[in-house]
Design an enzyme around this catalytic site. Structure first.
Site, PDB file in Angstrom:
ATOM      1  N   GLU A 188      -8.912 -10.775  -7.580  1.00 18.92           N
ATOM      2  CA  GLU A 188      -7.991  -9.647  -7.401  1.00 18.92           C
ATOM      3  C   GLU A 188      -6.877  -9.658  -8.453  1.00 18.92           C
ATOM      4  O   GLU A 188      -6.532  -8.605  -9.004  1.00 18.92           O
ATOM      5  CB  GLU A 188      -7.395  -9.689  -5.988  1.00 18.92           C
ATOM      6  CG  GLU A 188      -8.425  -9.378  -4.907  1.00 18.92           C
ATOM      7  CD  GLU A 188      -7.950  -9.682  -3.489  1.00 18.92           C
ATOM      8  OE1 GLU A 188      -8.723  -9.451  -2.553  1.00 18.92           O
ATOM      9  OE2 GLU A 188      -6.808 -10.159  -3.320  1.00 18.92           O
ATOM     10  N   HIS A 221      -1.698  -5.561   1.493  1.00 15.62           N
ATOM     11  CA  HIS A 221      -2.928  -6.347   1.337  1.00 15.62           C
ATOM     12  C   HIS A 221      -2.545  -7.740   0.866  1.00 15.62           C
ATOM     13  O   HIS A 221      -1.658  -7.892   0.033  1.00 15.62           O
ATOM     14  CB  HIS A 221      -3.842  -5.700   0.288  1.00 15.62           C
ATOM     15  CG  HIS A 221      -5.004  -6.573  -0.083  1.00 15.62           C
ATOM     16  ND1 HIS A 221      -6.231  -6.475   0.525  1.00 15.62           N
ATOM     17  CD2 HIS A 221      -5.105  -7.607  -0.963  1.00 15.62           C
ATOM     18  CE1 HIS A 221      -7.039  -7.403   0.025  1.00 15.62           C
ATOM     19  NE2 HIS A 221      -6.382  -8.098  -0.883  1.00 15.62           N
ATOM     20  N   LYS A 263       0.832  -1.204   0.000  1.00 14.40           N
ATOM     21  CA  LYS A 263       0.000   0.000   0.000  1.00 14.40           C
ATOM     22  C   LYS A 263       0.871   1.261   0.000  1.00 14.40           C
ATOM     23  O   LYS A 263       2.085   1.190   0.231  1.00 14.40           O
ATOM     24  CB  LYS A 263      -0.913  -0.038   1.229  1.00 14.40           C
ATOM     25  CG  LYS A 263      -1.860  -1.243   1.230  1.00 14.40           C
ATOM     26  CD  LYS A 263      -2.784  -1.237   2.446  1.00 14.40           C
ATOM     27  CE  LYS A 263      -3.727  -2.435   2.396  1.00 14.40           C
ATOM     28  NZ  LYS A 263      -4.725  -2.402   3.475  1.00 14.40           N
ATOM     29  N   ASN A 312      -1.928  -0.124   7.094  1.00 12.78           N
ATOM     30  CA  ASN A 312      -1.417  -1.436   7.520  1.00 12.78           C
ATOM     31  C   ASN A 312      -0.517  -2.082   6.464  1.00 12.78           C
ATOM     32  O   ASN A 312      -0.358  -3.292   6.416  1.00 12.78           O
ATOM     33  CB  ASN A 312      -2.554  -2.354   7.984  1.00 12.78           C
ATOM     34  CG  ASN A 312      -3.534  -2.672   6.894  1.00 12.78           C
ATOM     35  OD1 ASN A 312      -3.371  -2.226   5.751  1.00 12.78           O
ATOM     36  ND2 ASN A 312      -4.550  -3.447   7.197  1.00 12.78           N
ATOM     37  N   TYR A 367     -12.292  -3.724  -3.590  1.00 13.36           N
ATOM     38  CA  TYR A 367     -12.837  -3.641  -2.225  1.00 13.36           C
ATOM     39  C   TYR A 367     -14.355  -3.803  -2.200  1.00 13.36           C
ATOM     40  O   TYR A 367     -15.009  -3.255  -1.315  1.00 13.36           O
ATOM     41  CB  TYR A 367     -12.420  -2.312  -1.585  1.00 13.36           C
ATOM     42  CG  TYR A 367     -10.961  -2.284  -1.176  1.00 13.36           C
ATOM     43  CD1 TYR A 367     -10.447  -3.222  -0.268  1.00 13.36           C
ATOM     44  CD2 TYR A 367     -10.089  -1.338  -1.698  1.00 13.36           C
ATOM     45  CE1 TYR A 367      -9.107  -3.210   0.103  1.00 13.36           C
ATOM     46  CE2 TYR A 367      -8.739  -1.324  -1.320  1.00 13.36           C
ATOM     47  CZ  TYR A 367      -8.266  -2.260  -0.417  1.00 13.36           C
ATOM     48  OH  TYR A 367      -6.945  -2.249  -0.033  1.00 13.36           O
TER      49      TYR A 367
HETATM   50  P1  CMP Z   1      -7.165  -4.973   4.273  1.00 19.67           P
HETATM   51  O1  CMP Z   1      -7.617  -6.029   5.223  1.00 19.67           O
HETATM   52  O2  CMP Z   1      -6.010  -5.186   3.390  1.00 19.67           O
HETATM   53  O3  CMP Z   1      -8.403  -4.569   3.348  1.00 19.67           O
HETATM   54  C1  CMP Z   1      -9.407  -3.690   3.801  1.00 19.67           C
HETATM   55  C2  CMP Z   1      -8.733  -2.501   4.368  1.00 19.67           C
HETATM   56  O4  CMP Z   1      -9.585  -1.494   4.885  1.00 19.67           O
HETATM   57  C3  CMP Z   1      -7.920  -2.911   5.588  1.00 19.67           C
HETATM   58  O5  CMP Z   1      -6.827  -3.663   5.141  1.00 19.67           O
HETATM   59  C4  CMP Z   1      -7.585  -1.590   6.204  1.00 19.67           C
HETATM   60  O6  CMP Z   1      -6.477  -0.970   5.545  1.00 19.67           O
HETATM   61  C5  CMP Z   1      -8.833  -0.781   5.850  1.00 19.67           C
HETATM   62  N1  CMP Z   1      -9.706  -0.598   7.022  1.00 19.67           N
HETATM   63  C6  CMP Z   1     -10.273  -1.538   7.758  1.00 19.67           C
HETATM   64  N2  CMP Z   1     -11.045  -0.972   8.711  1.00 19.67           N
HETATM   65  C7  CMP Z   1     -10.939   0.362   8.544  1.00 19.67           C
HETATM   66  C8  CMP Z   1     -11.503   1.488   9.220  1.00 19.67           C
HETATM   67  N3  CMP Z   1     -12.339   1.347  10.234  1.00 19.67           N
HETATM   68  N4  CMP Z   1     -11.173   2.709   8.759  1.00 19.67           N
HETATM   69  C9  CMP Z   1     -10.341   2.850   7.703  1.00 19.67           C
HETATM   70  N5  CMP Z   1      -9.789   1.816   7.011  1.00 19.67           N
HETATM   71  C10 CMP Z   1     -10.084   0.593   7.445  1.00 19.67           C
END
Ligand code: CMP
Length: 160
Positions: free
Chosen positions: A129, A118, A12, A115, A52
């Site tokens: 994907e 992905h 990311k 984070n 997403y």
């Molecule tokens: P990932 O699990 O890769 O895919 C969905 C992403 O949404 C997740 O990582 C986070 O980066 C993001 N995410 C999940 N929850 C939240 C939240 N409450 N607010 C903002 N981003 C979120």
């Protein structure tokens, strides 16, 4: 080849800015996974909406898409026996500050949205994907010389 043997990974924008591309690739290589696709892309709003789709009704959907579309990301496809669950384990759970020490998020992250990376959550997600970012001619099949020392002979059948 089983449907969990290929998985999609995105580094990311925060992972790119933190200079973690090499570290992340290195962890997957050292584990014994095989890189079969790699490119840097700016994902369009349409691509992000498709990527997403499971979050389309969540409050953070718009924020997530604008963050992910704010700069290039590095996309990869990794192959190996059970690559989908193996990569998820190496990546760690969503919230960086709770992720297991030793995982990528556990070692480098503190955030939920930032984070770093992905990874596909299932074989069917991986298939969907991969098709969003890669054309079929951008995925490479080649003999991996390391496989003979990574897998036992009886496991090799699962790679075919
Ligand atoms: P990932 O699990 O890769 O895919 C969905 C992403 O949404 C997740 O990582 C986070 O980066 C993001 N995410 C999940 N929850 C939240 C939240 N409450 N607010 C903002 N981003 C979120």
């Amino acid at each position: 080849m089983s449907d969990t043997s290929r998985t999609a990974v995105l580094v990311k924008p925060d992972g790119l800015q933190r200079g973690l591309i090499g570290e992340i690739i290195s962890r997957f290589e050292r584990k014994g996974l095989k890189l079969i696709g790699l490119k840097m892309v700016n994902l369009s709003d349409d691509q992000l909406s498709a990527w997403y789709v499971e979050h389309k009704d969540k409050s953070f959907f718009g924020d997530l898409k604008s963050f992910m579309g704010s700069m290039p990301i590095v996309s990869m496809v990794w192959e190996g026996i059970d690559a989908v669950p193996v990569v998820r384990k190496l990546v760690g759970t969503t919230l960086g500050r709770e992720a297991e020490a030793g995982s990528i998020r556990g070692d480098f992250g503190m955030s939920q949205q930032f984070n770093l990376i992905h990874a596909s959550s299932s074989g069917s997600d991986a298939k969907r994907e991969i098709a969003i970012v890669f054309d079929t001619d951008e995925l490479f099949e080649y003999a991996g010389v390391r496989e003979a020392v990574i897998y036992a002979d009886y496991e090799m059948a699962d790679l075919k």
